[in-house]
Design an enzyme around this catalytic site. Structure first.
Site, PDB file in Angstrom:
ATOM      1  N   ASP A 270      65.619  16.793  80.459  1.00 29.84           N
ATOM      2  CA  ASP A 270      64.431  17.623  80.755  1.00 29.84           C
ATOM      3  C   ASP A 270      63.651  17.902  79.477  1.00 29.84           C
ATOM      4  OD1 ASP A 270      66.447  19.222  79.724  1.00 29.84           O
ATOM      5  OD2 ASP A 270      65.922  20.983  80.927  1.00 29.84           O
TER       6      ASP A 270
ATOM      7  N   GLU B 143      78.202  23.352  76.051  1.00 27.29           N
ATOM      8  CA  GLU B 143      77.598  23.808  74.789  1.00 27.29           C
ATOM      9  C   GLU B 143      78.541  24.762  74.049  1.00 27.29           C
ATOM     10  OE1 GLU B 143      73.197  24.529  74.166  1.00 27.29           O
ATOM     11  OE2 GLU B 143      73.919  26.589  74.398  1.00 27.29           O
TER      12      GLU B 143
HETATM   13  C1  4YA Z   1      67.317  26.226  77.626  1.00 30.67           C
HETATM   14  O1  4YA Z   1      67.726  29.306  75.460  1.00 30.67           O
HETATM   15  C2  4YA Z   1      66.349  26.146  78.811  1.00 30.67           C
HETATM   16  O2  4YA Z   1      67.012  26.481  80.006  1.00 30.67           O
HETATM   17  C3  4YA Z   1      65.164  27.103  78.577  1.00 30.67           C
HETATM   18  O3  4YA Z   1      64.210  26.910  79.610  1.00 30.67           O
HETATM   19  C4  4YA Z   1      64.506  26.806  77.228  1.00 30.67           C
HETATM   20  O4  4YA Z   1      63.918  25.515  77.219  1.00 30.67           O
HETATM   21  C5  4YA Z   1      65.551  26.909  76.118  1.00 30.67           C
HETATM   22  O5  4YA Z   1      66.636  26.000  76.385  1.00 30.67           O
HETATM   23  C6  4YA Z   1      64.993  26.574  74.754  1.00 30.67           C
HETATM   24  O6  4YA Z   1      72.217  31.069  74.728  1.00 30.67           O
HETATM   25  C7  4YA Z   1      61.505  30.266  76.281  1.00 30.67           C
HETATM   26  C8  4YA Z   1      62.921  30.471  76.678  1.00 30.67           C
HETATM   27  C9  4YA Z   1      63.753  30.763  75.469  1.00 30.67           C
HETATM   28  C10 4YA Z   1      65.201  30.764  75.827  1.00 30.67           C
HETATM   29  C11 4YA Z   1      66.045  30.764  74.610  1.00 30.67           C
HETATM   30  C12 4YA Z   1      67.494  30.649  75.044  1.00 30.67           C
HETATM   31  C13 4YA Z   1      68.916  29.137  76.203  1.00 30.67           C
HETATM   32  O7  4YA Z   1      70.008  29.456  75.349  1.00 30.67           O
HETATM   33  C14 4YA Z   1      71.285  29.266  75.960  1.00 30.67           C
HETATM   34  C15 4YA Z   1      72.366  29.715  74.980  1.00 30.67           C
HETATM   35  C16 4YA Z   1      71.468  27.810  76.356  1.00 30.67           C
HETATM   36  O8  4YA Z   1      71.431  26.990  75.197  1.00 30.67           O
HETATM   37  C17 4YA Z   1      70.354  27.409  77.293  1.00 30.67           C
HETATM   38  O9  4YA Z   1      70.480  26.021  77.533  1.00 30.67           O
HETATM   39  C18 4YA Z   1      68.991  27.697  76.663  1.00 30.67           C
HETATM   40  O10 4YA Z   1      67.964  27.477  77.633  1.00 30.67           O
HETATM   41  N1  UDP Z   2      71.622  17.572  84.650  1.00 33.69           N
HETATM   42  C1  UDP Z   2      71.284  16.681  85.655  1.00 33.69           C
HETATM   43  N2  UDP Z   2      71.245  17.117  86.957  1.00 33.69           N
HETATM   44  C2  UDP Z   2      71.514  18.391  87.294  1.00 33.69           C
HETATM   45  C3  UDP Z   2      71.848  19.310  86.271  1.00 33.69           C
HETATM   46  C4  UDP Z   2      71.889  18.866  84.958  1.00 33.69           C
HETATM   47  O1  UDP Z   2      71.017  15.520  85.383  1.00 33.69           O
HETATM   48  O2  UDP Z   2      71.457  18.716  88.489  1.00 33.69           O
HETATM   49  C5  UDP Z   2      71.718  17.093  83.261  1.00 33.69           C
HETATM   50  C6  UDP Z   2      70.331  16.790  82.661  1.00 33.69           C
HETATM   51  O3  UDP Z   2      70.435  15.758  81.718  1.00 33.69           O
HETATM   52  C7  UDP Z   2      69.997  18.123  82.008  1.00 33.69           C
HETATM   53  C8  UDP Z   2      71.346  18.514  81.430  1.00 33.69           C
HETATM   54  O4  UDP Z   2      72.295  18.093  82.433  1.00 33.69           O
HETATM   55  O5  UDP Z   2      68.970  18.003  81.046  1.00 33.69           O
HETATM   56  C9  UDP Z   2      71.546  20.003  81.097  1.00 33.69           C
HETATM   57  O6  UDP Z   2      71.060  20.835  82.132  1.00 33.69           O
HETATM   58  P1  UDP Z   2      69.717  21.690  81.938  1.00 33.69           P
HETATM   59  O7  UDP Z   2      68.717  20.868  81.212  1.00 33.69           O
HETATM   60  O8  UDP Z   2      69.315  22.246  83.259  1.00 33.69           O
HETATM   61  O9  UDP Z   2      70.189  22.876  80.998  1.00 33.69           O
HETATM   62  P2  UDP Z   2      69.219  23.816  80.131  1.00 33.69           P
HETATM   63  O10 UDP Z   2      68.668  22.968  79.028  1.00 33.69           O
HETATM   64  O11 UDP Z   2      68.140  24.341  81.029  1.00 33.69           O
HETATM   65  O12 UDP Z   2      70.147  24.869  79.674  1.00 33.69           O
HETATM   66 MN    MN Z   3      67.763  21.043  79.279  1.00 39.64          MN
END
Ligand code: 4YA
Ligand code: UDP
Ligand code: MN
Length: 303
Positions: free
Chosen positions: A164, A254
């Protein structure tokens, strides 16, 4: 011939001139904020990769590796694959030998983009897990398998990414190293106690307060195939241990990745230029936005 003294003086002047033009210098005035992320070197002397601190022309001449880009596009996330691959064709490892390793439950739906010379696309079919957390974590399991059986014969370095995302500027061989990970753009000025590490002792991803260097984001990391085999095996074992106890780490794989990287330090760290979201604060510290999060509707894409 020896340089004259004046040459050295001139060189010194250039350096201080560069520093005044460095936006990260603003941080010197910030109090109460942590500055380690904006440095160019970690405490264990791994470089933190920022624009302007390397010569890509020289690096390109030295680098003749085969590079893989591993990505999952499962269920509704298939919609992100087209823009991801098209932007990668423009910006990812231009001029190098690249193989895309795409894992999807919808091989038949993938529209193959035009792929440049020296680059190819492998589509692999997998069965989709029901929960999005399991889909995300399943990437570790697949990595343990392919880094053992298939990839050692095909590539030297593997880059693992979220789908994404779109490439928005060049990402080249400057990122490559035995083991590299990217600073999470949401935590760049935070102290480790604020990092969203797993804090429950019962989890295999547990990190005690007082430990940890950086908070890394699982949306971009990589290394030599052998190193990613070790990393994914350790993370997958942690995920399995937690599952047996009916628990799940706060940020799934993560969390396990962050634990692994404390005890197995990355040899290179990528600055937030390599992972950004345009909604985030502190963008004044970065001059490049090489890899951007697509603004998705979480509820919509995850069910
Ligand atoms: C991800 O981030 C995405 O789900 C969010 O939409 C955004 O792209 C982010 O990455 C950068 O604590 C503007 C939103 C700011 C959000 C900052 C926090 C989230 O942090 C989490 C750990 C995980 O790494 C999530 O994947 C991350 O959200
Ligand atoms: N993903 C996917 N299908 C799903 C959920 C997750 O392919 O239904 C994979 C995709 O590569 C995605 C990654 O797992 O980018 C991590 O999930 P997501 O990007 O939603 O996490 P975020 O970055 O929002 O925390
Ligand atoms: Mn993602």
């Amino acid at each position: 011939m020896f340089r004259q003294k004046t040459d050295w003086v001139k060189k010194g002047d250039d350096i201080s001139k560069n520093l005044t033009h460095c936006d990260r210098k603003q941080l010197l005035n910030h109090s109460g904020k942590r500055k380690a992320s904006l440095n160019v070197l970690t405490s264990w002397l791994a470089p933190i990769i920022w624009d302007g601190h390397y010569d890509l022309k020289i690096l390109n001449e030295q680098q003749d590796s085969r590079i893989g880009l591993f990505v999952f596009a499962v269920k509704k996330y298939i919609q992100f694959l087209g823009p991801f691959l098209e932007s990668a064709e423009h910006f990812f490892m231009v001029g190098h030998n690249v193989t895309y390793y795409v894992f999807t439950d919808k091989v038949g739906y993938v529209v193959r983009p035009t792929i440049g010379d020296g680059r190819n696309l492998q589509l692999h079919e997998i069965t989709a897990d029901i929960r999005w957390q399991d889909v995300s974590m399943q990437r570790m399991e697949i990595l343990t398998i392919i880094t053992k059986e298939q990839l050692p014969n095909e590539i030297d370095y593997l880059v693992c990414a979220d789908v994404d995302m779109v490439f928005n500027d060049f990402m080249g061989v400057e990122i490559l190293g035995d083991l590299f990970a990217t600073l999470h753009p949401g935590f760049i000025l935070d102290y480790p106690q604020a990092f969203s590490y797993e804090r429950r002792k019962i989890s295999a991803a547990y990190i005690p307060y007082g430990e940890g260097d950086f908070y890394y984001m699982a949306a971009l990391y990589g290394g030599k195939v052998e190193e990613i085999h070790k990393l994914s095996t350790a993370c997958q074992n942690g995920i399995k241990e937690d599952k047996k106890k009916n628990i799940e780490a706060v940020w799934q794989e993560e969390s396990h990745l962050n634990r692994y990287l404390i005890y197995n330090k990355p040899t290179k760290v990528l600055s937030p230029e390599y992972l950004w979201d345009t909604r985030l604060p502190n963008s004044e510290f970065i001059t490049k936005r090489r890899f951007l999060a697509v603004h998705k509707n979480h509820e919509e894409v995850r069910n």
